[in-house]
Design a protein around this motif. Structure first.
Motif, PDB file in Angstrom:
ATOM      1  N   PHE A 119       0.497  -0.953  -0.098  1.00 53.07           N
ATOM      2  CA  PHE A 119       0.154  -0.049   0.000  1.00 53.07           C
ATOM      3  C   PHE A 119       1.001   1.357  -0.127  1.00 53.07           C
ATOM      4  CE2 PHE A 119      -2.269  -3.183   1.946  1.00 53.07           C
ATOM      5  CZ  PHE A 119      -3.706  -3.254   0.840  1.00 53.07           C
ATOM      6  N   MET A 461      -3.618   8.042  -2.811  1.00 56.39           N
ATOM      7  CA  MET A 461      -4.667   7.175  -3.298  1.00 56.39           C
ATOM      8  C   MET A 461      -6.220   7.520  -4.287  1.00 56.39           C
ATOM      9  SD  MET A 461      -3.426   3.995  -3.503  1.00 56.39           S
ATOM     10  CE  MET A 461      -2.036   3.392  -3.156  1.00 56.39           C
ATOM     11  N   ASP A 465      -9.286   3.025  -7.811  1.00 58.74           N
ATOM     12  CA  ASP A 465      -8.280   2.166  -7.093  1.00 58.74           C
ATOM     13  C   ASP A 465      -9.435   0.386  -6.831  1.00 58.74           C
ATOM     14  OD1 ASP A 465      -5.802   3.241  -7.877  1.00 58.74           O
ATOM     15  OD2 ASP A 465      -5.073   3.009  -5.529  1.00 58.74           O
ATOM     16  N   MET A 466     -10.835   1.234  -6.406  1.00 61.32           N
ATOM     17  CA  MET A 466     -11.293   0.163  -6.362  1.00 61.32           C
ATOM     18  C   MET A 466     -12.091  -0.686  -6.706  1.00 61.32           C
ATOM     19  SD  MET A 466     -11.677   0.859  -2.133  1.00 61.32           S
ATOM     20  CE  MET A 466     -12.787   0.401  -2.206  1.00 61.32           C
ATOM     21  N   HIS A 468     -14.802  -1.855  -7.414  1.00 63.97           N
ATOM     22  CA  HIS A 468     -16.508  -1.683  -7.950  1.00 63.97           C
ATOM     23  C   HIS A 468     -17.689  -0.800  -8.076  1.00 63.97           C
ATOM     24  CE1 HIS A 468     -16.408  -4.634  -4.450  1.00 63.97           C
ATOM     25  NE2 HIS A 468     -15.631  -4.653  -3.545  1.00 63.97           N
ATOM     26  N   PHE A 478     -16.833   5.910   1.179  1.00 61.92           N
ATOM     27  CA  PHE A 478     -16.657   5.889   2.645  1.00 61.92           C
ATOM     28  C   PHE A 478     -16.359   7.477   2.523  1.00 61.92           C
ATOM     29  CE2 PHE A 478     -14.572   1.982   1.549  1.00 61.92           C
ATOM     30  CZ  PHE A 478     -15.102   0.961   1.782  1.00 61.92           C
TER      31      PHE A 478
ATOM     32  N   ALA B  57     -15.086  -4.369   1.018  1.00 64.30           N
ATOM     33  CA  ALA B  57     -14.007  -3.796   0.707  1.00 64.30           C
ATOM     34  C   ALA B  57     -13.217  -2.645   1.789  1.00 64.30           C
ATOM     35  CB  ALA B  57     -14.446  -2.521  -0.712  1.00 64.30           C
ATOM     36  N   SER B  58     -14.400  -2.483   3.095  1.00 66.92           N
ATOM     37  CA  SER B  58     -13.952  -1.907   3.441  1.00 66.92           C
ATOM     38  C   SER B  58     -12.872  -2.161   4.637  1.00 66.92           C
ATOM     39  CB  SER B  58     -14.945  -1.313   5.331  1.00 66.92           C
ATOM     40  OG  SER B  58     -15.094  -1.877   5.228  1.00 66.92           O
ATOM     41  N   ALA B  60     -11.081  -4.716   2.841  1.00 67.29           N
ATOM     42  CA  ALA B  60      -9.690  -5.372   2.797  1.00 67.29           C
ATOM     43  C   ALA B  60      -8.367  -5.042   2.737  1.00 67.29           C
ATOM     44  CB  ALA B  60     -10.029  -4.399   1.334  1.00 67.29           C
ATOM     45  N   GLY B  61      -7.849  -3.819   3.367  1.00 74.47           N
ATOM     46  CA  GLY B  61      -6.652  -3.824   3.641  1.00 74.47           C
ATOM     47  C   GLY B  61      -6.113  -4.117   5.491  1.00 74.47           C
ATOM     48  N   LEU B 343      -9.786   4.019   1.251  1.00 72.19           N
ATOM     49  CA  LEU B 343      -8.985   2.599   1.290  1.00 72.19           C
ATOM     50  C   LEU B 343      -8.367   2.105  -0.058  1.00 72.19           C
ATOM     51  CD1 LEU B 343     -10.683   0.268   3.785  1.00 72.19           C
ATOM     52  CD2 LEU B 343      -8.319   0.883   4.023  1.00 72.19           C
ATOM     53  N   ALA B 344      -7.174   1.079   0.235  1.00 73.31           N
ATOM     54  CA  ALA B 344      -7.117   1.248  -1.463  1.00 73.31           C
ATOM     55  C   ALA B 344      -6.891  -0.346  -1.155  1.00 73.31           C
ATOM     56  CB  ALA B 344      -6.134   1.844  -1.998  1.00 73.31           C
ATOM     57  N   GLY B 345      -7.640  -0.828  -1.538  1.00 79.64           N
ATOM     58  CA  GLY B 345      -8.359  -2.702  -1.966  1.00 79.64           C
ATOM     59  C   GLY B 345      -7.110  -2.992  -2.958  1.00 79.64           C
ATOM     60  N   TYR B 346      -7.327  -4.406  -2.282  1.00 80.32           N
ATOM     61  CA  TYR B 346      -6.564  -5.471  -3.438  1.00 80.32           C
ATOM     62  C   TYR B 346      -6.645  -5.016  -4.557  1.00 80.32           C
ATOM     63  CZ  TYR B 346      -4.450  -7.867   0.879  1.00 80.32           C
ATOM     64  OH  TYR B 346      -3.719  -7.917   2.396  1.00 80.32           O
TER      65      TYR B 346
END
Lengths: 483, 350
Positions: A119, A461, A465-466, A468, A478, B57-58, B60-61, B343-346
């Motif tokens: 990350f 970020m 990047d998500m 969905h 969020f 997703a919330s 994920a990290g 958040l930046a997920g996988y």
């Protein structure tokens, strides 16, 4: 059967299964992390975007592999206590400490830096990121070191004495640097590098074979396979060294690995025959069938034309390891190691002949095909190597000091079977998933369009990047929570 | 019991410190992963796949970092209390097996959900069921732990009962309680992670309210059950230091009231913090009640400890490593300090 007790054998099977399914991942983590450090270092050094693309591409595969390693690894950590409770308690003063070191000095260390590595793009400077990658590689090696300390000590338990049922430590130095560890750890570490290098080489070969970013992947193919020219023979050499260590400290294990029953021939001379292939008969204490070459065994174990190599007839029947598994898995491992070495030499030959270029490799694609296929061999070698090691130590759990039947938890057969079936399902799920997503990521190939991230970027970020759909519609998921 | 109180011995202090540290590791795990597990349970009762994806997703990290603490518990326990590690884990074979399966199922589902398109709904279910399994069977394990277990005689006593020894009305009830408590934590967590105008935020309010009252009933009944069933608890709580436990109970009540107030005022992160404080205090009270036993009526802390030269070696090594670890953990937290909301997920494998 060396131990008639079904309970003991099922416990061994339970543990063998979860261990075999776990060791699919950590060696690649170590090898690939080391490779990522190399490729990222190349990027910093040359400032060439292709190295950045390659790093990010292999990093995706690294993440999948790491996740699978954690998912299967938590089981490992609890299973010593669950399946081998008396062993865990008796060996706790040493063995428990070592596993404790593994989790705290290596696992936690790794977990800390892996967050930065995955990350941290855009949040830390390039050098800091390289440092994080270095620490991930280093800490995962540290982890392998502790695990090998613990396991090698079970092979050659030095530095302890047994007192009131507990293995108390007399000398930490002797217990940690036990004779087996000194050769087994390098052997395992090189195996990790070999698995990682072949992983990179075969994916690069596939890309070149499919003519996708072939020039770019030529960089990783060349780097990995030229490293293998050194690593693969080194591994064969380390294997030989470990074999001689086993011959010296654990002759019963070696005799089982070689299917070597009779120390002396009928005429009283030392039996120096090495069995290419054999079918052992444990009841009669001999091989039903064998193809043997004289003098090879003494050459292998002692590097002498004639010498006495203790056969299984030197050990009481109750102290003999089973023969079939060590004999065959040892041979498969050695053959895999030799084959991998030949692949590396083939690459060197092509390079020296000036044929190691995209065009020439593509026009005569057999080399690429073989490299792609050979990526499975290091996995096979790691599995068979560990099966050799663990089965050849039987009937002992701690060599010469504690039998497996003494160290096993008193479990019900039913519970052991349920355990086995359950972990069979879940571990196969992980395995299938990890390799399925490997192939998915590989088929998609590297991302050539994303912006190259040079160190700290002001708006680090993005929600883009998500994965969905909501994000695509421009609706943020969020908001920053407030107190 | 006499040697238990011999605090002139330095080894005893080290042993006590490790006992407390392991307790702290466990409670950190419960606090961190409890929210994730609860969010997973919440997702089981809400069928919107997008919502489930957003919940996944919330975390994920963070979910695997939270799980790290469970690994630390196992490692530190094996290193410092091998007697407990061996006997307790053997005793808890069946519930721990389910916990491990739940962990694997959840891990796999969290990862696969991001990559899959057609099979997504199965991973949604896997995520929820995995979370439920972990919460329930971890609760069963804790209840079974409190019951204690029969030990074998001999030089190194180990667990000597049957594989169903863990099963009792009490341990099943603690499993239910843990599930409800995790559900509450999950609701509070979702409230803190989702936008205030989102649908999920409102649904989570209803969920949190329901779970709050259920948790109140479940936890109070567990406390009463413990008092009635276990003499070691009764003698402490009704003993000469009864005022300490009454006082601690009052603090917990105050924290509970504060959590509710924060929740009503939409200070959602504050509600999370209060809940963490409640869990921490409750766990501390439990450990104090059990003292000097490690496992009630089964093994004392000092009988369970590694022989002193091993604990000593472990401690010296950790004295070196813990500052190193803390410094890079701090650095990491500092680097990611702004990540809470974004958040930046996988997910960038997609």
């Amino acid at each position: 059967m060396i131990d008639p007790s079904l309970m003991t054998d099922l416990a061994r099977l339970d543990f063998a299964w979860i261990t075999s399914m776990h060791i699919l991942y950590p060696p690649l983590t170590i090898g690939l992390a080391t490779f990522l450090f190399f490729s990222e270092w190349r990027w910093l050094k040359t400032n060439d975007d292709e190295w950045y693309r390659l790093t990010r591409f292999f990093e995706k595969l690294f993440i999948i592999n790491f996740g699978a390693g954690v998912a299967t690894g938590i089981t490992m950590e609890m299973s010593f206590g669950i399946l081998f409770a008396p062993f865990s308690q008796a060996a706790g003063p040493f063995f428990g400490n070592i596993l404790g070191y593994e989790t705290i000095t290596a696992f936690m260390y790794e977990a800390g830096f892996i967050g930065l590595m995955i990350f941290g793009w855009g949040k830390i400077s390039k050098k800091m990121h390289l440092f994080a990658t270095f620490n991930v590689a280093f800490s995962s090696m540290l982890s392998a070191m502790w695990i090998l300390v613990a396991n090698s000590w079970m092979q050659t338990p030095t530095g302890v004495h047994l007192e009131k049922g507990l293995f108390l430590v007399d000398s930490w130095t002797h217990a940690i640097f036990n004779p087996n560890f000194l050769t087994a750890f390098p052997h395992m570490l090189i195996a990790c590098f070999e698995i990682g290098l072949f992983f990179v080489a075969s994916i690069s070969a596939w890309m070149i074979y499919k003519n996708r970013h072939a020039k770019m992947f030529m960089r990783t193919l060349t780097a990995s396979i030229m490293a293998l020219v050194i690593v693969a023979p080194l591994q064969v050499y380390m294997g030989d060294t470990l074999g001689r260590t086993v011959a010296k400290y654990d002759p019963a294990a070696l005799a089982a690995m070689e299917g070597h029953w009779h120390t002396y021939n009928a005429d009283g001379t030392p039996n120096t025959s090495w069995n290419v292939i054999a079918w052992p008969n444990e009841e009669k204490g001999t091989n039903d069938f064998q193809i043997a070459i004289p003098h090879v065994l003494s050459l292998l174990e002692d590097h002498k034309w004639v010498s006495t190599v203790p056969g299984l007839d030197q050990f009481k029947k109750a102290d003999r390891p089973p023969v079939v598994v060590p004999f065959y898995s040892f041979r498969i491992m050695a053959a895999a190691g030799a084959a991998l070495m030949l692949v590396a030499f083939w690459a060197l030959y092509l390079r020296l002949r000036g044929q190691f270029t995209v065009e020439k490799l593509q026009s005569r694609p057999w080399f690429l095909r073989i490299v792609i296929l050979s990526s499975i061999l290091p996995y096979l070698a790691v599995w068979t190597g560990w099966w050799t090691r663990e089965v050849a130590r039987q009937p002992w759990l701690i060599n010469g000091l504690m039998r497996t039947s003494e160290g096993v938890s008193q479990m019900s057969i039913g519970a052991e079977i349920v355990w086995f079936i359950g972990f069979m399902l879940f571990d196969i799920l992980v395995w299938f998933g990890a390799w399925y997503f490997f192939s998915k990521v590989i088929r998609k190939g590297p991302d050539m369009n994303a912006e190259v991230i040079h160190g700290i970027t002001p708006e680090p970020m993005h929600l883009g990047d998500m994965p969905h759909e909501e994000v695509a519609e421009g609706k943020p998921l969020f908001e920053r929570p407030t107190l | 019991m006499q040697h238990v109180m011999d605090f002139t011995n330095g080894d005893h202090w080290i042993t006590l410190v490790w006992w407390a540290l392991i307790g702290i590791f466990v409670v950190i795990y419960i606090i961190l992963d409890g929210s994730d597990l609860g969010a997973g349970i919440y997702s089981l009762f809400h069928s919107d796949s997008k919502e489930k994806g957003a919940i996944m997703a919330s975390m994920a990290g963070t979910w695997d970092a939270n799980e790290t603490w469970l690994v630390i518990v196992g490692g530190a326990l094996f290193g410092t209390f091998p007697m407990v590690y061996g006997s307790v884990f053997h005793y808890l074979m069946i519930p721990l097996m389910f916990v491990l399966w739940g962990i694997i199922l959840r891990a796999v589902s969290l990862e696969f959900h991001h990559y899959s398109k057609t099979s997504r709904k199965y991973w949604d279910w896997g995520f929820g069921i995995g979370s439920l399994m972990v919460a329930f069977f971890a609760g069963v394990s804790l209840g079974a732990f409190l019951q204690g277990f029969p030990m074998t005689k001999g030089e190194v006593p180990t667990f000597g009962g049957s594989y169903l020894e863990f099963l009792s009305p009490f341990s099943l009830w603690t499993g239910v309680t843990a599930t409800i408590a995790a559900s509450l934590a999950g609701g509070v967590y979702i409230r803190a992670r989702f936008e205030r105008n989102s649908d999920t935020y409102h649904k989570a309010l209803k969920w949190t309210n329901l779970m709050f009252y259920l948790a109140l009933v479940a936890i109070l009944s567990t406390v009463i059950w413990t008092f009635v069933q276990f003499p070691w608890a009764k003698s402490k709580w009704a003993g000469p230091y009864w005022w300490f436990f009454v006082l601690s109970g009052a603090v917990v009540l105050f924290a509970t009231w504060s959590m509710r107030r924060a929740s009503h005022q939409k200070r959602d992160v504050a509600a999370m913090v209060w809940l963490a404080i409640i869990v921490f205090i409750n766990f501390a009270i439990m450990m104090i009640t059990i003292f000097p036993w490690f496992v009630p009526n089964t093994i004392t802390i000092f009988d369970a400890a590694n022989p002193s030269n091993s604990t000593g070696a472990f401690t010296y090594s950790m004295l070196f490593f813990i500052p190193v670890m803390l410094s890079y953990n701090f650095y990491q937290a500092w680097v990611f300090r702004a990540r809470l909301g974004k958040l930046a997920g996988y997910g960038d494998h997609d």
